[in-house]
Motif scaffolding. Structure first.
Motif, PDB file in Angstrom:
ATOM      1  N   MET A   1      22.554 -22.604 -13.535  1.00 35.52           N
ATOM      2  CA  MET A   1      22.160 -21.214 -13.752  1.00 35.52           C
ATOM      3  C   MET A   1      22.093 -20.493 -12.410  1.00 35.52           C
ATOM      4  SD  MET A   1      21.440 -18.957 -16.060  1.00 35.52           S
ATOM      5  CE  MET A   1      21.077 -19.990 -17.486  1.00 35.52           C
ATOM      6  N   GLU A   2      22.654 -19.304 -12.379  1.00 33.39           N
ATOM      7  CA  GLU A   2      22.690 -18.553 -11.127  1.00 33.39           C
ATOM      8  C   GLU A   2      21.296 -18.081 -10.713  1.00 33.39           C
ATOM      9  OE1 GLU A   2      25.804 -15.460 -10.467  1.00 33.39           O
ATOM     10  OE2 GLU A   2      24.087 -14.128 -10.225  1.00 33.39           O
TER      11      GLU A   2
ATOM     12  N   TYR B   1      22.909 -26.626  -4.241  1.00 35.08           N
ATOM     13  CA  TYR B   1      23.033 -25.198  -4.510  1.00 35.08           C
ATOM     14  C   TYR B   1      21.692 -24.518  -4.254  1.00 35.08           C
ATOM     15  CZ  TYR B   1      23.382 -20.878  -7.257  1.00 35.08           C
ATOM     16  OH  TYR B   1      23.349 -19.562  -7.672  1.00 35.08           O
TER      17      TYR B   1
ATOM     18  N   ASP C   1      28.352 -15.443 -14.040  1.00 33.44           N
ATOM     19  CA  ASP C   1      27.446 -16.471 -13.523  1.00 33.44           C
ATOM     20  C   ASP C   1      28.200 -17.256 -12.462  1.00 33.44           C
ATOM     21  OD1 ASP C   1      25.881 -18.849 -13.118  1.00 33.44           O
ATOM     22  OD2 ASP C   1      24.874 -18.455 -15.020  1.00 33.44           O
TER      23      ASP C   1
ATOM     24  N   ALA D   1      27.168 -19.501 -10.361  1.00 34.26           N
ATOM     25  CA  ALA D   1      26.834 -20.922 -10.275  1.00 34.26           C
ATOM     26  C   ALA D   1      27.682 -21.733 -11.255  1.00 34.26           C
ATOM     27  CB  ALA D   1      25.345 -21.133 -10.550  1.00 34.26           C
ATOM     28  N   LYS D   2      27.810 -21.262 -12.494  1.00 32.64           N
ATOM     29  CA  LYS D   2      28.645 -21.965 -13.471  1.00 32.64           C
ATOM     30  C   LYS D   2      30.112 -21.928 -13.062  1.00 32.64           C
ATOM     31  CE  LYS D   2      25.805 -21.313 -17.623  1.00 32.64           C
ATOM     32  NZ  LYS D   2      25.776 -20.743 -18.989  1.00 32.64           N
TER      33      LYS D   2
ATOM     34  N   SER E   1      30.383 -25.723 -12.741  1.00 29.02           N
ATOM     35  CA  SER E   1      30.535 -26.270 -14.087  1.00 29.02           C
ATOM     36  C   SER E   1      31.961 -26.741 -14.353  1.00 29.02           C
ATOM     37  CB  SER E   1      30.130 -25.235 -15.137  1.00 29.02           C
ATOM     38  OG  SER E   1      28.748 -24.947 -15.053  1.00 29.02           O
TER      39      SER E   1
ATOM     40  N   TYR F   1      37.714 -22.331 -12.163  1.00 31.56           N
ATOM     41  CA  TYR F   1      37.482 -21.481 -13.331  1.00 31.56           C
ATOM     42  C   TYR F   1      38.718 -20.676 -13.714  1.00 31.56           C
ATOM     43  CZ  TYR F   1      36.876 -17.272 -10.407  1.00 31.56           C
ATOM     44  OH  TYR F   1      37.064 -16.220  -9.543  1.00 31.56           O
TER      45      TYR F   1
ATOM     46  N   GLU G   1      32.299 -19.654 -22.128  1.00 27.23           N
ATOM     47  CA  GLU G   1      30.892 -19.491 -21.742  1.00 27.23           C
ATOM     48  C   GLU G   1      30.466 -20.561 -20.743  1.00 27.23           C
ATOM     49  OE1 GLU G   1      26.474 -19.143 -23.862  1.00 27.23           O
ATOM     50  OE2 GLU G   1      28.259 -19.652 -25.036  1.00 27.23           O
ATOM     51  N   LEU G   2      31.005 -21.761 -20.883  1.00 28.20           N
ATOM     52  CA  LEU G   2      30.652 -22.863 -19.981  1.00 28.20           C
ATOM     53  C   LEU G   2      30.984 -22.539 -18.534  1.00 28.20           C
ATOM     54  CD1 LEU G   2      29.752 -25.839 -19.564  1.00 28.20           C
ATOM     55  CD2 LEU G   2      32.131 -26.495 -20.020  1.00 28.20           C
ATOM     56  N   ALA G   3      32.044 -21.748 -18.306  1.00 26.73           N
ATOM     57  CA  ALA G   3      32.498 -21.446 -16.949  1.00 26.73           C
ATOM     58  C   ALA G   3      31.835 -20.208 -16.370  1.00 26.73           C
ATOM     59  CB  ALA G   3      34.014 -21.270 -16.934  1.00 26.73           C
ATOM     60  N   GLY G   4      30.851 -19.628 -17.052  1.00 28.46           N
ATOM     61  CA  GLY G   4      30.172 -18.445 -16.530  1.00 28.46           C
ATOM     62  C   GLY G   4      31.049 -17.213 -16.513  1.00 28.46           C
TER      63      GLY G   4
END
Length: 283
Positions: free
Chosen positions: A1-2, A71, A126, A128-129, A133, A137, A187-190
């Motif tokens: 989470m960012e 992070y 996001d 961070a993701k 993640s 991306y 959604e997983l990749a922010g």
């Protein structure tokens, strides 16, 4: 989470660093040799430690900050910023971006091969993701977009055979369905998918001619159906007007002949030639 990283305005830190260097220079000039060496060492350490914390953030961009692999936060305030020293920074763009898939050849719900492509409009929400993640991306979005387009093409026919069925040619409905599926997939990749639309849709070359003939036949049938429906109404109107105004009385046989002649004239695809009967109507 960012989360937001600790940061200080870079210009304020730079001004403070210049003041400290000026003080150290004055101490070195007014002291002895040992003092000069000590001041030089301290100045070098300040430059290395403080200088490693400076980072430039461009508009609509963010810097993902890591300290020894951990992070610690993201900085998205544009300008010269100062974060914790000895940290690594990774640039993530927050701008709206376009991605267009290649022309994919898949079978639609009827099993007919079609060529389909789509454009996806997205942006990172996001950082961070987006950074941790998934490996990349951008590549993740590309692969998921092609997978979603393939799934969409196999779920619907190219042409709808019934009014209740959604076909690939129903632009608004297909775009909404594709966007919804991509929102779930990315959604997983922010990443936030703003819009997804079909940009290319056609039958595969090997069946394009046959499908064109089928479409033309369907249009001809639809047009003929409309013509027949209108012709029947016109014949009914003509018979009713003749009966109401008493122009002529026709028995059932002559009514049938009149209906037949009117339908030939109204439904024929070529101009008819009138034949004048100069004798008796029953001759």
């Amino acid at each position: 989470m960012e989360r937001r990283a600790f940061r200080i305005n870079g210009f304020a830190v730079l001004l403070g660093l210049l003041v400290l260097l000026a003080v150290l220079a004055w101490i070195a000039l007014t002291g002895g040799q040992v003092t000069m060496i000590a001041a030089a060492v301290v100045a070098a350490l300040l430059l290395v430690v403080v200088g490693s914390g400076f980072v430039v953030v461009n508009p609509n961009e963010a810097q993902v900050v890591q300290f020894l692999g951990r992070y610690v936060g993201s900085v998205n305030d544009a300008g010269l910023q100062w974060v914790l020293p000895f940290t690594s920074k990774r640039r993530i763009t927050l701008r709206v971006r376009n991605f267009e898939t290649a022309k994919l050849k898949v079978n639609d719900a009827d099993g007919s091969p079609v060529e389909i492509a789509a454009v996806v409009v997205y942006r990172v929400t996001d950082t961070a993701k987006a950074a941790f993640s998934v490996d990349d991306y951008e590549e993740y979005i590309a692969i998921q977009s092609e997978a979603a387009v393939r799934h969409l093409a196999t779920s619907h026919p190219y042409d709808s055979h019934e009014d209740s069925n959604t076909s690939l040619r129903d632009g608004a409905e297909v775009a909404a369905e594709l966007t919804t599926e991509l929102v779930d997939r990315t959604e997983l990749a922010g990443v936030e998918v703003l819009e997804a639309r079909i940009t290319h849709l056609a039958y595969a070359p090997e069946i394009a001619q046959a499908m064109l003939v089928r479409q033309q036949a369907a249009q001809v049938v639809a047009a003929r159906t409309h013509i027949v429906s209108g012709a029947v109404g016109m014949v009914q109107l003509a018979l009713n007007r003749l009966a109401e105004e008493g122009v002529v009385e026709l028995d059932e046989e002559r009514k049938a002949q009149m209906v037949s002649n009117l339908l030939v004239v109204l439904c024929g695809d070529r101009a008819t030639q009138p034949v004048v009967n100069a004798g008796s109507l029953y001759a």
